[in-house]
Scaffold this motif. Sequence first.
Motif, PDB file in Angstrom:
ATOM      1  N   LYS A 573       2.676   2.273  -8.993  1.00  0.00           N
ATOM      2  CA  LYS A 573       1.240   1.434  -9.063  1.00  0.00           C
ATOM      3  C   LYS A 573       1.008   0.494  -8.349  1.00  0.00           C
ATOM      4  N   ILE A 574      -0.160   0.647  -7.811  1.00  0.00           N
ATOM      5  CA  ILE A 574      -1.014  -0.748  -7.288  1.00  0.00           C
ATOM      6  C   ILE A 574      -1.407  -1.520  -7.065  1.00  0.00           C
ATOM      7  N   GLU A 575      -0.977  -2.962  -7.103  1.00  0.00           N
ATOM      8  CA  GLU A 575      -1.548  -3.761  -7.502  1.00  0.00           C
ATOM      9  C   GLU A 575      -2.309  -5.047  -7.185  1.00  0.00           C
ATOM     10  N   ILE A 576      -2.709  -5.158  -6.269  1.00  0.00           N
ATOM     11  CA  ILE A 576      -4.021  -5.916  -5.908  1.00  0.00           C
ATOM     12  C   ILE A 576      -4.251  -7.803  -5.771  1.00  0.00           C
ATOM     13  N   THR A 577      -3.797  -8.483  -6.154  1.00  0.00           N
ATOM     14  CA  THR A 577      -4.137  -9.460  -7.372  1.00  0.00           C
ATOM     15  C   THR A 577      -5.459 -10.442  -6.186  1.00  0.00           C
ATOM     16  N   ALA A 578      -5.679 -11.861  -6.386  1.00  0.00           N
ATOM     17  CA  ALA A 578      -6.402 -13.088  -6.041  1.00  0.00           C
ATOM     18  C   ALA A 578      -6.329 -13.536  -5.119  1.00  0.00           C
ATOM     19  N   ASP A 579      -4.941 -13.075  -4.437  1.00  0.00           N
ATOM     20  CA  ASP A 579      -4.466 -14.171  -3.689  1.00  0.00           C
ATOM     21  C   ASP A 579      -3.901 -13.219  -2.174  1.00  0.00           C
ATOM     22  N   HIS A 580      -4.280 -11.487  -2.910  1.00  0.00           N
ATOM     23  CA  HIS A 580      -4.638 -11.084  -1.590  1.00  0.00           C
ATOM     24  C   HIS A 580      -6.329 -11.336  -0.661  1.00  0.00           C
ATOM     25  N   ASP A 581      -6.126 -10.229   0.453  1.00  0.00           N
ATOM     26  CA  ASP A 581      -7.498 -10.058   1.590  1.00  0.00           C
ATOM     27  C   ASP A 581      -7.293  -8.563   0.757  1.00  0.00           C
ATOM     28  N   PRO A 582      -8.290  -8.202   0.138  1.00  0.00           N
ATOM     29  CA  PRO A 582      -8.401  -6.601  -0.401  1.00  0.00           C
ATOM     30  C   PRO A 582      -8.977  -5.511   0.120  1.00  0.00           C
ATOM     31  N   LEU A 583      -9.384  -5.825   1.355  1.00  0.00           N
ATOM     32  CA  LEU A 583      -9.724  -5.058   2.717  1.00  0.00           C
ATOM     33  C   LEU A 583      -8.930  -4.930   3.012  1.00  0.00           C
ATOM     34  N   LEU A 584      -7.739  -6.208   3.622  1.00  0.00           N
ATOM     35  CA  LEU A 584      -7.430  -5.642   4.629  1.00  0.00           C
ATOM     36  C   LEU A 584      -6.159  -4.655   4.971  1.00  0.00           C
ATOM     37  N   VAL A 585      -5.949  -5.173   3.073  1.00  0.00           N
ATOM     38  CA  VAL A 585      -4.735  -4.414   2.336  1.00  0.00           C
ATOM     39  C   VAL A 585      -5.219  -2.959   1.983  1.00  0.00           C
ATOM     40  N   LEU A 586      -6.195  -2.769   1.465  1.00  0.00           N
ATOM     41  CA  LEU A 586      -6.847  -1.974   1.369  1.00  0.00           C
ATOM     42  C   LEU A 586      -6.449  -0.699   2.287  1.00  0.00           C
ATOM     43  N   ASN A 599       5.172  10.621  -1.222  1.00  0.00           N
ATOM     44  CA  ASN A 599       4.942  12.326  -1.731  1.00  0.00           C
ATOM     45  C   ASN A 599       3.583  13.174  -1.648  1.00  0.00           C
ATOM     46  N   GLU A 600       3.086  13.978  -1.362  1.00  0.00           N
ATOM     47  CA  GLU A 600       1.765  14.639  -0.754  1.00  0.00           C
ATOM     48  C   GLU A 600       1.591  14.490  -2.476  1.00  0.00           C
ATOM     49  N   ASN A 601       2.005  14.327  -3.833  1.00  0.00           N
ATOM     50  CA  ASN A 601       1.357  14.413  -4.543  1.00  0.00           C
ATOM     51  C   ASN A 601       1.973  12.772  -5.510  1.00  0.00           C
ATOM     52  N   SER A 602       1.350  12.394  -4.828  1.00  0.00           N
ATOM     53  CA  SER A 602       1.705  11.216  -4.737  1.00  0.00           C
ATOM     54  C   SER A 602      -0.343   9.775  -5.344  1.00  0.00           C
ATOM     55  N   ASN A 603      -0.173   8.755  -6.655  1.00  0.00           N
ATOM     56  CA  ASN A 603      -1.837   9.357  -6.990  1.00  0.00           C
ATOM     57  C   ASN A 603      -2.352   8.170  -6.745  1.00  0.00           C
ATOM     58  N   ILE A 604      -1.364   7.792  -5.002  1.00  0.00           N
ATOM     59  CA  ILE A 604      -1.997   6.244  -4.138  1.00  0.00           C
ATOM     60  C   ILE A 604      -3.322   6.124  -3.890  1.00  0.00           C
ATOM     61  N   LEU A 605      -3.941   6.999  -3.353  1.00  0.00           N
ATOM     62  CA  LEU A 605      -5.366   6.947  -2.823  1.00  0.00           C
ATOM     63  C   LEU A 605      -5.766   6.995  -4.139  1.00  0.00           C
ATOM     64  N   ASN A 606      -5.857   7.867  -5.402  1.00  0.00           N
ATOM     65  CA  ASN A 606      -6.808   7.689  -6.231  1.00  0.00           C
ATOM     66  C   ASN A 606      -6.618   5.723  -6.629  1.00  0.00           C
ATOM     67  N   GLN A 607      -5.406   5.845  -6.924  1.00  0.00           N
ATOM     68  CA  GLN A 607      -5.154   4.163  -7.086  1.00  0.00           C
ATOM     69  C   GLN A 607      -6.072   3.510  -6.439  1.00  0.00           C
ATOM     70  N   LEU A 608      -6.602   3.628  -5.137  1.00  0.00           N
ATOM     71  CA  LEU A 608      -7.082   2.941  -4.150  1.00  0.00           C
ATOM     72  C   LEU A 608      -8.897   2.962  -4.334  1.00  0.00           C
ATOM     73  N   ASN A 609      -8.760   4.142  -4.141  1.00  0.00           N
ATOM     74  CA  ASN A 609     -10.327   3.978  -4.406  1.00  0.00           C
ATOM     75  C   ASN A 609     -11.070   3.307  -5.532  1.00  0.00           C
ATOM     76  N   GLU A 610     -10.310   3.671  -7.098  1.00  0.00           N
ATOM     77  CA  GLU A 610     -10.325   2.592  -8.088  1.00  0.00           C
ATOM     78  C   GLU A 610     -10.515   1.551  -7.963  1.00  0.00           C
ATOM     79  N   ILE A 611      -9.916   0.585  -7.121  1.00  0.00           N
ATOM     80  CA  ILE A 611     -10.139  -0.904  -6.618  1.00  0.00           C
ATOM     81  C   ILE A 611     -10.974  -0.996  -5.836  1.00  0.00           C
TER      82      ILE A 611
END
Length: 615
Positions: A573-586, A599-611
Amino acid sequence: MNQRNQRNQRNQKQTQIFYSARKNLQINSLFNEKENQLQNWTQLSKIKNANQVRKIVSGCNKHCLIWKGTNNLEFYQTNQEDPKCFTIENEEIQDIQSGIWTYLILTKSGKVFSLAQHEKSRYCEIPLSDPESSTFEQIRPVPFFNKKENNRKVESLAMVGCSNYFLCKDGKLYGNGLNKGSLGDGTSNQAKNLPVFIFKDVTRVFGGVHGLCVFFTSKNNELYVCGENRGGCLGIGNSSSKPNSPVQVPNWKADDILDIHTNDGFSILITKEGKTYSCGGSFNNGFSQDKSTFTEIEELKNQKVIQYSGGYEFSLCLTNENELYGWGFRPDFQPTNQYGKIALLTPKKLNLPKYFQNNPSIKLKITCGTHSIFIYPSYRNCLIQDFQKLFKSKLFCDSKLKLNENFELPIHKTLVESRTNLQISTIEDLLNQESFSKEEILIFFKWLYLDQISNQETLKKIFNSLNLSFPPKNSFQKDLLNLYKDEDSKDFTLLIKNENDEDVKKDKEEEEEEEEEYAMTEIPVHKIVLIARSGLFRDMFQNVTQETNSVKDYSGKSIDSLEILIKYFYTDKIEITADHDPLLVLEELEDSIEYYQLNENSNILNQLNEIKNKL
C-alpha cells in the motif's frame, strides 16, 4: 524508450488475458461490436492492468462492476468510453455482488454500500431509506447496516434477481427487495425496501443474478431454501409447494456443499468433492427433463467441478483441470439466423481462449451476467507473489531446517521466524518429535511462503506440534505488517543522502569524495523483504557478501518517497500523509517502479493515480 512508454506497453500486455463472450455485443461498450457467440472469445481491451482484477459481477446487459486491487472499483455502462471509478474511503473491500439492477459492496469492517439506479419506483431492491434518488453516479452506504447504533456487521452477501441477502457476523440473515416468497418472512407479494429478518444461526447464503430462490445453511448442518418453486427449483421433492418461509432441503448436509447457484427456474449444487447436481425445469438446467430434487448431471460425472456461474441464457462450469463446460442459449430470446435457434440443454465442453490454452497453470475465474460471460485469471496478490518466486528459486537462503528424514530444507530465517514467532532451533526440535514426512513439511512451507492452506488437516497437525493456533486465511500480509513494525528484528540498513544527488553518473572516486559532504540518513529494513520485492536489490545482493549489513541508495529519490516505498514493500500500500510534498513524492514513486524493477503485476500505478485524482 522512456519510462512512461514502457509502462504503457506493460499495461497493454496485461489486457491480453481478459476475455468475454456474449450475444448482442453492440449494447455494451466493453465489447467489440461484431458478431460473437459463446464459443468465440473477445479480448476486453478497455480494461487496463487486468492482472489486478479480483472479481467481476454483471447485472443487466448494460453494465458491469469490476473490483481491482485492494479497493478500486470500475463501473462500465453502455456507450461510455471510460468507466466510472470509485473507492470507499477508510474501508477495505471484501466482496462485491450483483443483482439485476443493483450492485452491493461489502467491506472487511462489515459495512455495506450500494451502487444502483431506481427507475420510476419500479424497483425496490435498493436497501436505502430514499432509493428514488439513487443513480449509478455514486456509491451510497446502506444505513440499516452502517449505523453504529444498529451494531449489525455483515459477514457475506448474496443477491437473487431483485432481492438482496445479508448474513451478519452474529448468524442472523436479513433480506430485502422484490418478494415471491424469497424473503422468507411469511409473505409472497409484499416487497420490502428495508431489510427484514429471515433466519438465525445461518452459516452461508447462496444466490444468483437471475435466481428465484435463496439457499442457506445453518449451524445444525442443514440446508434451507425459500422462494418461488418454478419447475421444482427449490429441490424439496415437488414443484407445487409455494413456501414463503424457509423449508429444509432433504438429504443434504451443509458440510458436503461447496457452492449453490440459483437461476431462472433451476438450481445448481456443487459438492466439495466436485460433483455437480441440478434441479428445476428443463429450461437450461443441464437436463432434458424436469427434476424436483437435486440429481447429478450425467455429462459432468467424471469431472471435478470447482466453479459454476449462470446467467439468464447460459451456464458455465470450470473443472480442476481448467476445462470449461457450458450449456444454454434460451431459444425464446429473440433468435435470429445470425445467432441460431439451437439451445444446448446439456453441458458441452467449450474451447478456452488461446491465451489460457497456452498457460494451463493459470487459475481461472468465471462470471455470468444476464447476457454476458467473463473469463479471467484469478487475482494474484503482488506481495505474496514476490515471496512465492523467492520460495521457488531458493535464492538467498540463510539458514536450514534439519529434519528426521535426513533432509535439509534451505529457508529464509527472518521470514520463517516472523511468521511463527519461534526460533529455527525450536521449530526443528518440535517437528522432529513427531517425525513429519518431507511432504508434510512442504505443505507447512507452502503456507509460510505462499499463504496456501493446501491440506488443512496436515497443517493443523503441524501447528498443534508447534503449539501454535491454526492460522486464519490471508494472514501473510498481517504478518509482514507486524514485521515492518518490529524495529529490533531489522537486519539491514539503506543509507540515503539528505540531499538529492542529481549527478548519479559520477564515477566511484568522485562519489567517495562527495560522501563526506553529506549527512547520511539510515532506513532500517529486513534484507529478505528488499530481495523479494525489488529486482534491483536482487541483482545487487548477488554480489554482496553475507556480512554486509548496509548499502547506499543512489536513486536520487527523496527520503520521504523512499520511506513510503519501503513501507509499500511490506504492505503493498502507498500511504502519503500531510507531512509529505505529494507532487514530488508521486513523481518520484512513479519513476521508482522502473528503477527498482518492481513486479509488473504491481498495482502501485493504480494507487498513485487514485491519490492524484484526490489532489
